[in-house]
Design a protein around this motif. Structure first.
Motif, short mmCIF file in Angstrom:
data_model
loop_
_atom_site.label_atom_id
_atom_site.label_comp_id
_atom_site.label_asym_id
_atom_site.label_seq_id
_atom_site.Cartn_x
_atom_site.Cartn_y
_atom_site.Cartn_z
N GLY A 415 9.34 15.68 21.41
CA GLY A 415 9.88 15.28 20.12
C GLY A 415 9.82 13.78 19.91
N ARG A 416 10.23 13.03 20.94
CA ARG A 416 10.20 11.57 20.82
C ARG A 416 8.77 11.06 20.70
NH1 ARG A 416 14.51 10.80 25.78
NH2 ARG A 416 16.40 11.34 24.58
N ALA A 417 7.85 11.67 21.44
CA ALA A 417 6.45 11.23 21.37
C ALA A 417 5.87 11.47 19.99
CB ALA A 417 5.63 11.97 22.44
N LEU A 418 6.18 12.63 19.40
CA LEU A 418 5.66 12.93 18.06
C LEU A 418 6.21 11.95 17.03
CD1 LEU A 418 5.76 16.84 17.98
CD2 LEU A 418 3.75 15.37 18.09
N ILE A 419 7.47 11.56 17.16
CA ILE A 419 8.05 10.60 16.23
C ILE A 419 7.36 9.25 16.37
CG2 ILE A 419 10.14 9.30 15.69
CD1 ILE A 419 11.72 11.83 16.24
N VAL A 420 7.13 8.82 17.60
CA VAL A 420 6.46 7.53 17.82
C VAL A 420 5.05 7.57 17.26
CG1 VAL A 420 5.56 5.98 19.58
CG2 VAL A 420 7.86 6.93 19.83
N ILE A 421 4.33 8.66 17.54
CA ILE A 421 2.96 8.79 17.02
C ILE A 421 2.97 8.85 15.50
CG2 ILE A 421 0.92 10.26 16.96
CD1 ILE A 421 1.63 11.16 19.81
N GLY A 422 3.93 9.57 14.93
CA GLY A 422 4.01 9.67 13.47
C GLY A 422 4.27 8.33 12.81
N VAL A 423 5.19 7.55 13.37
CA VAL A 423 5.47 6.22 12.81
C VAL A 423 4.25 5.32 12.94
CG1 VAL A 423 6.88 4.15 13.05
CG2 VAL A 423 7.95 6.40 13.20
N ALA A 424 3.57 5.40 14.08
CA ALA A 424 2.37 4.57 14.28
C ALA A 424 1.28 4.95 13.29
CB ALA A 424 1.87 4.73 15.71
N ALA A 425 1.08 6.27 13.10
CA ALA A 425 0.05 6.71 12.16
C ALA A 425 0.40 6.33 10.73
CB ALA A 425 -0.13 8.23 12.26
N ALA A 426 1.70 6.31 10.42
CA ALA A 426 2.13 6.02 9.05
C ALA A 426 2.06 4.55 8.70
CB ALA A 426 3.55 6.54 8.83
N VAL A 427 2.48 3.69 9.63
CA VAL A 427 2.63 2.26 9.32
C VAL A 427 1.58 1.41 10.02
CG1 VAL A 427 4.19 0.31 9.36
CG2 VAL A 427 5.09 2.60 8.95
N ALA A 428 1.41 1.62 11.33
CA ALA A 428 0.50 0.76 12.08
C ALA A 428 -0.96 0.98 11.68
CB ALA A 428 0.69 1.01 13.58
N LEU A 429 -1.33 2.25 11.42
CA LEU A 429 -2.72 2.55 11.09
C LEU A 429 -3.18 1.85 9.81
CD1 LEU A 429 -5.12 4.18 12.19
CD2 LEU A 429 -4.41 6.08 10.75
N PRO A 430 -2.40 1.89 8.70
CA PRO A 430 -2.83 1.16 7.50
C PRO A 430 -2.93 -0.34 7.70
CG PRO A 430 -1.18 2.80 6.93
CD PRO A 430 -1.22 2.72 8.42
#
Length: 850
Positions: A415-430
């Motif tokens: 769960g924690r890993a998915l949240i970290v990946i989700g935040v990275a994909a949402a903000v860091a990727l752009p």
């Protein structure tokens, strides 16, 4: 095992009804997406003017893309006029007739455009044989100022043989004498009206005498259309001209470009939206089945205690899931076809589908949807029963009475890993990768964050309980019970929280992204048009010659013609060749800064001449291009070009992502007409407006508009695209809301035995309702907060990807409205289900168990 499963389903209807509803509506949603996909592949309309041809030859309107759907070109792909001679030599061909199609308008005696209920097209008289049209009155056109009209058009406009008709191409009008009327072909003209000229005049009006729109082939008696089409394809194989040889109903795509483009739109939409819909359906079904199996943990633990093996537990649950999901999935396919029809109507109302576009009701979508939903439900059942089936019987009995105090380590870490990946994909990727990949990452992060929060749901509920505990303690009885129940059953409450949070997050992200891009596009269009006036047409467009006329008007300093189209940008995405369509405009760079501001960030638009192009920062980032690089493009009519990038600009949302030299883009449009003319006065603009108004009065279809009116009109294409997304995601959100009510009602009604026990030990019905009222606010607050938190990163990421701004355009009223709606929905669902569960006598509720 199926007998036991059927017995369980009959005697424990509560949880299975909820699972049935989730699969039923999920199957309907997936079926609707499949129907749209099949319609894009198979549907069409019958030909009208080309109905009499055995074979029609046209330009290939699609671009071949390996491992993907072939996109459609926005403009008509024309053919060389001399191709008719080559086709005429093919054995079995009686006649090969070239057709030229020219969009025209009809003006009255005062020069005002006559409103028609369908488009009017002009053609050469020779192509009348392709329908065929039969001359009903008068004679064929013989001179350059003679025309023949279809009989229905003449009736609707009050024209007759001998009448004078003022026909307009662009803003250039010519008065013709009506020399004849033709009866329509046997099927009639439902999508168009027709006017015929001499072949020489039609070639002149088309502005391309060396090109034809299509080639109609009439066959010799006894020659089959299929065999003849094959011979024609073989004869043209070495010509170097990309052609499409059509017969039967496929001729409709060649005759009506909007039909082929609509099919391409449906394929692209259903392919992308269908995948998201299937993911959400599986997620919701998994959540519902997980809650249903969790409510039966005591029963399953007893089976383990009397020597049932893990395999038998899985077989039992698998049989139950197959019975329920199989029935629901099959029954859900029927409303799926109805749902597809409603989507078609909505898209037609927006203008992206023709009103007469017929869906293809093929059985394949129903079969695929049923299989996918059953497989998804079966997988969800395996996951939900995994722990109960695997742990020791004694431990299973203990956990059936009291929930485990903490989540498993694997579940927490995932769960924690998915949240970290989700935040990275949402903000860091752009922030690291511009363009479409960043936008896709930001949009896809929503599901990652949702799954992560679902795994950590019990912890989120406990955090909410800790925050709300002072409030709950205000009520000594109901508050104490609500606090104790919430702490002891955090897992059960989290199952109710997840669908509510998903609905809130989806609605917030969709509406916020829409408002952000809309506000940015409006701001760009409003500030980007620096011209004093904009000339447009309420007909087919502006004649290119009008620009010179306007420049000669006293007081006009600059007149910039604008032509619009769509191009395809070809680029390498990771290791795959990708093609994406982008809206395009053609501009003359001469004194462009006096009429239009594109917010150039790199390079200069002064160099926009010859084989060059300017890209928005979004398009440049998507294709990985910069100033000095070479862009691989296909223009609107399919012509491939290699163009040097001379500028990168910021106002792509307001004016299009690709800007080309005016002569280059105009030469590859269907009509070769301008979309607008931007006018800037040389000084004091007082004498300019009256002069332009006078010009408009003597020029049919011409309109003079202020720059702010034109800026508002620029938003039409964007608003349409945004509305499409809203319609598609609105249907998905509706499914989520149904699942929300379904899950909350199931979770609450399953507590009937608990309510009965409370009432037997002295708790009043009013206190039970107050207890559930307080528990419902634990669920609602957790869901709303989780939904807001989940929606924020994707919303910020989408804003970064599309506008370059980290702060999205948020409407507080929208966020409060969504939060309030979710709160009311959750509260009503739990409240109504509580009242229903309290109707039975306490003793009956305790001993029936449900």
């Amino acid at each position: 095992m199926f007998d036991l499963a059927w017995s369980t389903v009959r005697n424990r209807k509560g949880g299975f009804v909820a699972a049935f509803i989730a699969v039923f509506f999920g199957s309907a949603l997936v079926t609707a997406c499949g129907v749209l996909l099949m319609s894009g592949l198979l549907s069409g309309v019958p030909p009208e003017r080309y109905a009499g041809a055995a074979v029609m030859v046209g330009g290939d309107q699609t671009k071949e893309v390996k491992e993907d759907f072939d996109p459609y070109f926005a403009e008509r792909v024309t053919l060389p006029a001399d191709l008719a001679g080559r086709v005429a030599k093919v054995p079995g061909v009686k006649t090969a007739v070239g057709d030229r199609t020219v969009g025209i308008s009809l003006a009255d005696a005062r020069g005002r455009t006559v409103a028609l209920d369908r488009p009017l097209y002009g053609h050469g008289w020779a192509s009348a044989a392709v329908a065929p049209f039969a001359l009903a009155e008068g004679h064929a056109p013989r001179g350059a100022r003679e025309t023949v009209l279809d009989r229905d058009l003449a009736r609707r406009t009050g024209l007759a043989v001998g009448s004078r008709a003022r026909l307009v191409v662009g803003t250039t009008s010519t008065t013709y004498t009506v020399t004849g009327l033709v009866a329509p072909p046997p099927g009639g003209l439902k999508r168009q009206s027709a006017a015929f000229f001499t072949d020489a005049q039609a070639a002149k009006l088309s502005r391309r005498p060396d090109r034809i729109t299509a080639l109609g082939v009439l066959a010799e008696p006894g020659t089959g259309a299929g065999a003849l089409a094959g011979r024609i394809e073989k004869a043209l194989a070495g010509s170097g001209v990309p052609v499409s040889v059509s017969t039967g109903t496929h001729v409709g795509d060649l005759e009506f470009l909007d039909m082929g483009q609509s099919r391409g739109f449906l394929i692209a939409l259903s392919a992308s939206f269908g995948g998201t819909a299937l993911t959400v359906v599986i997620f919701v079904v998994s959540s519902t089945l997980g809650l249903a199996i969790h409510q039966r943990r005591r029963e399953l633990a007893m089976l383990r205690a009397i020597a049932a093996s893990p395999r038998q537990i899985h077989q039992l649950i698998g049989g139950e899931v197959l019975l329920v999901s199989g029935t629901a999935a099959v029954l859900g396919t029927a409303p799926g076809y109805l749902m597809a029809g409603r989507l078609r109507d909505a898209f037609a109302a927006v203008g992206v589908l023709p009103a007469d576009f017929e869906l293809s009701y093929h059985p394949a979508p129903a079969v695929a949807a049923a299989l996918l939903c059953v497989l998804g439900a079966r997988l969800a059942g395996v996951i939900a029963a995994w722990r109960t089936a695997r742990i020791q019987p004694v431990e299973a009995l203990r956990e059936s009475e009291v929930e485990p105090p903490a989540l498993g380590r694997v579940r927490r870490n995932v769960g924690r890993a998915l949240i970290v990946i989700g935040v990275a994909a949402a903000v860091a990727l752009p922030m690291a990768i511009p363009g479409e990949p960043a936008l896709a990452g930001a949009a896809g992060s929503l599901l990652l964050l949702m799954v992560g929060c679902a795994l950590l749901g019990p912890q989120l509920v406990k955090i909410t309980i800790g925050v709300m505990s002072p409030v709950l303690r205000w009520s000594r009885v109901s508050g104490h019970l609500a606090l104790a129940n919430s702490r002891a059953n955090a897992r059960r409450l989290s199952a109710a929280v997840v669908p509510l949070a998903l609905g809130a997050a989806m609605a917030l992200m969709q509406l916020s992204t829409l408002s952000t891009v809309q506000a940015t596009a409006e701001q760009q269009a409003a500030t980007g048009v620096v011209a004093d006036y904009v000339l447009t047409s309420d007909g087919t467009g502006l004649s290119p010659e009008l620009a010179a006329t306007v420049r000669g008007v006293h007081g006009v300093g600059t007149a910039t013609p604008v032509v619009r189209s769509q191009v395809m940008l070809n680029y390498l995405e990771i290791d795959k060749r990708t093609t994406r369509p982008f809206s395009a405009q053609g501009l003359d760079p001469h004194r462009l800064d006096r009429t239009l501001d594109l917010d150039v960030r790199q390079g200069s638009l002064d160099a926009l001449r010859g084989d060059t192009v300017a890209l928005s920062w979004m398009a440049a980032g998507t294709a990985g291009l910069g100033v000095g690089d070479t862009a691989d493009m296909d223009l609107g009519d399919g012509t491939p070009r290699k163009l040097k990038v001379v500028a990168v600009y910021g106002n792509g949302l307001g004016f299009g992502d690709v800007t080309l030299p005016y002569p280059l883009l105009s030469a590859h449009t269907t009509s070769r007409l301008d979309t607008a003319l931007l006018v800037r006065a040389s000084g004091d603009d007082t004498p300019v407006r009256p002069a332009l108004d006078a010009l408009a009065r003597r020029t049919p279809t011409l309109q003079v508009r202020d720059s702010d009116e034109f800026a508002a009109a620029q938003q039409g294409e964007f608003v349409q695209q945004s509305t499409i997304n809203l319609i598609a995601n609105g249907m998905l959100l509706l499914y989520v809301l149904i699942a929300v009510v379904n899950t909350l009602v199931m979770a609450t009604r399953a507590r009937g035995r608990e309510f009965g026990m409370l009432r037997l030990i002295g708790t009043s019905e009013r206190q039970v309702r107050r207890t559930m009222f307080m528990e419902s606010w634990v669920v609602v607050v957790t869901a709303v907060v989780a939904g807001v938190v989940i929606a924020v990163p994707p919303t910020i990421g989408s804003s970064l990807a599309m506008t370059g701004q980290a702060v999205p355009h948020l409407l507080p009223a929208v966020w409060l409205g969504v939060a309030g709606f979710i709160a009311v929905l959750g509260r009503l669902s739990i409240g109504i289900a509580t009242r229903s569960a309290l109707r039975s006598r306490p003793v009956d509720a305790v001993y029936t168990g449900e």
